[in-house]
Design an enzyme around this catalytic site. Structure first.
Site: not given
Ligand code: UDP
Length: 314
Positions: A56, A125, A129
């Site tokens: 997710a 992003y 991560k």
């Protein structure tokens, strides 16, 4: 989407912000909730899961640049919420979907990219991560939670979102379905490593049951494909011969796109074998096959998947 496994039972947890109910298999339990929520922790508490496959995320680089806070909440806060539940409620292993975006811009001489390449993300992003990866490694050290972190290349497959959240392959597939010509940015010679979603799920399954854990791996085919070849792969196939004569619409590459990662993987043969990456699909071949058979990248939707609705808890 986060998948939680206890023995043979799979429970899927998804807030359906990007996922679709009709894609959930009949034999899986389903809970509609946000990974950041207390309900997500309760699901882990009550489920007695052996492992969690944590996929997710907010997955779009441009969205992360527009709203870094939302990206941080969905990706970092969501992951830490799941990690907390995992350590408190006895989950043994977590599989995490990281991304090639953690590398940032890779100089051509550094290709193929190795997992040991310095991480210099150029998007929020990629940063979120990378941060999640670090949280997971520390949870392993501090609490013994075992992990496999996969850095995905450019994933494509049936039912991929094409409403803005999909990558170039799903955009081409939509254009094909709508009778349009492909929008190839620049000269189309930029390359990506396109990996089929089925190969990703095989890798995840291997990682769930593998004795090898606490590793971080690129997950890709190791083959560069140009965007032009991807377009030709989609539009030059048998089912759309008449459309293949359409001219490509060439557009300028924006600076954001120009700096996108070009990469290949480099992973030792031993590791590759352990996570079962010997016989993966040739890039784009599956895509061509689906388009030839169905006229579209997306599998036709079937009514039979809808009974999963009854499993929903809100
Ligand atoms: N691209 C393209 N046409 C499109 C969308 C993307 O030619 O309609 C190109 C884009 O410029 C990039 C490549 O396809 O060079 C892959 O883009 P995508 O967004 O799928 O992945 P990323 O750049 O994040 O790796």
């Amino acid at each position: 989407m986060t998948g939680l496994l206890s023995s043979e039972t799979v429970t899927i947890l998804d807030d359906l912000s990007a996922g679709r109910l009709e894609n959930i298999p009949d034999d899986a339990n389903f809970v509609c909730c946000d990974v950041k929520s207390p309900l997500a922790r309760d699901v882990v508490k009550n489920g007695h899961f052996d492992a969690i496959v944590h996929l997710a995320a907010q997955t779009m680089v441009p969205a992360s640049m527009e709203d870094p806070k939302k990206d941080m909440e969905d990706n970092i806060e969501g992951t830490v919420n799941i990690l907390e539940a995992a350590r408190k409620y006895g989950v043994k292993r977590i599989i995490f979907s990281s991304s090639a975006a953690v590398y940032g811009d890779i100089a051509p001489e550094c290709l193929p990219v190795k997992e040991t390449e310095p991480l210099r993300p150029v998007s929020f992003y990629g940063l979120s991560k990378m941060t999640c990866e670090n949280y997971i490694r520390l949870y392993q050290k501090a609490y013994g939670l075992s992990y496999v972190i996969f850095r995905f290349a450019n994933v494509y497959g049936e039912r991929q979102g094409n409403g803005g959240e999909g990558g170039v392959v799903s955009i081409f597939a939509r254009q094909l379905a709508e009778g349009k010509s492909p929008t190839v940015y620049g000269n189309g010679q930029q390359t990506r490593d396109f990996i089929y979603a089925g190969d990703i799920s095989n890798g995840i399954r291997k990682a769930l049951f593998s004795e090898t854990a606490n590793i971080t791996c690129n997950l890709s085919t190791g083959r560069e494909v140009t965007v032009k070849d991807a377009a030709d792969g989609c539009f030059g196939c048998r089912a759309c011969q008449s459309r293949s004569a359409m001219p490509r619409q060439e557009k300028e590459i924006s600076s954001g796109q120009r700096c996108a990662v070009r990469w290949r993987e480099n992973i030792s043969a031993g590791r590759r074998k352990r996570i079962g990456r010997k016989d993966w699909n040739e890039p784009i071949l599956i895509l061509k096959k689906n388009i030839e058979e169905n006229g579209t990248l997306c599998r036709p939707q079937t009514e039979s998947l809808l009974p999963a609705c009854k499993q929903i808890r809100r």
